[in-house]
Design a protein around this motif. Structure first.
Motif: not given
Length: 198
Positions: A36-61
């Motif tokens: 049940a693991e998912a590996h996530v790699r996020v990259t950007n050309a410049v340093e930045a502040q990211f937001e990450m969220e996971i929502r279910n099918s009911s749109n609940d965070i």
């Protein structure tokens, strides 16, 4: 005077090129790990502040995190073993860019179903012209509508095609003073822009 105009034009081109280069650089790669693991790699050309969220099918965070320290690369592993079977949306946001990955959790396994990248369009108004630039990641048809806000009447409509880079200008010089709204519709979403003509 010609030399000054040439310098100003060159500076404007450099600034515009920098703005274009800063858009569309968010890259998200999601791979299924063990169980049940998912590996996530996020990259950007410049340093930045990211937001990450996971929502279910009911749109609940079910998960939210804002990376406070500006980074070029973020690596995370998420364990979905405690979540119910179903589809979940993992969204990474950076300024006007979003990358949404649909994940299917079934009996303790995670699979990547789909991934959609979205960059908000650029709207600008100058010299009686509405200017629009849009990166059409979904490759679907893009349409533009302009409404008179007071009467809610459609006053202009354009089919902008399905090209990846959409650039378009609309002459609004013949419109009377008032409030108008431009609406860009694509497979990735609906975007609105208010215009006040004085």
């Amino acid at each position: 005077m010609k030399q000054l105009n040439k310098v100003l034009f060159t500076v404007a081109l450099v600034i515009m090129a920098g703005a274009v280069m800063a858009t569309g650089n968010l890259n998200v790669k999601v791979t299924a790990g063990e169980g049940a693991e998912a590996h996530v790699r996020v990259t950007n050309a410049v340093e930045a502040q990211f937001e990450m969220e996971i929502r279910n099918s009911s749109n609940d965070i079910v998960y939210y995190k804002q990376i406070q320290q500006p980074l070029k690369v973020v690596l995370n592993t998420y364990d979905f073993s405690r979540l119910s079977n179903g589809e979940y949306l993992l969204t990474v946001k950076l300024d006007n860019e979003r990358n949404t990955t649909t994940l299917a959790v079934e009996n303790g396994d995670v699979k990547v179903v789909d991934q959609v990248k979205q960059v908000d369009p650029y709207f600008g108004y100058s010299n009686d012209k509405l200017q629009i630039s849009y990166l059409n990641h979904a490759a679907g048809d893009v349409k533009l509508y302009v409404f008179d806000e007071q009467s809610n009447r459609l006053i202009h409509e354009d089919e902008l095609g399905s090209a990846f880079a959409v650039n378009h200008a609309v002459d609004l010089s013949k419109l009377k003073k008032g409030s108008y709204e431009a609406v860009l519709v694509s497979d990735n979403g609906v975007y609105e822009y208010g215009i006040a003509l004085k």
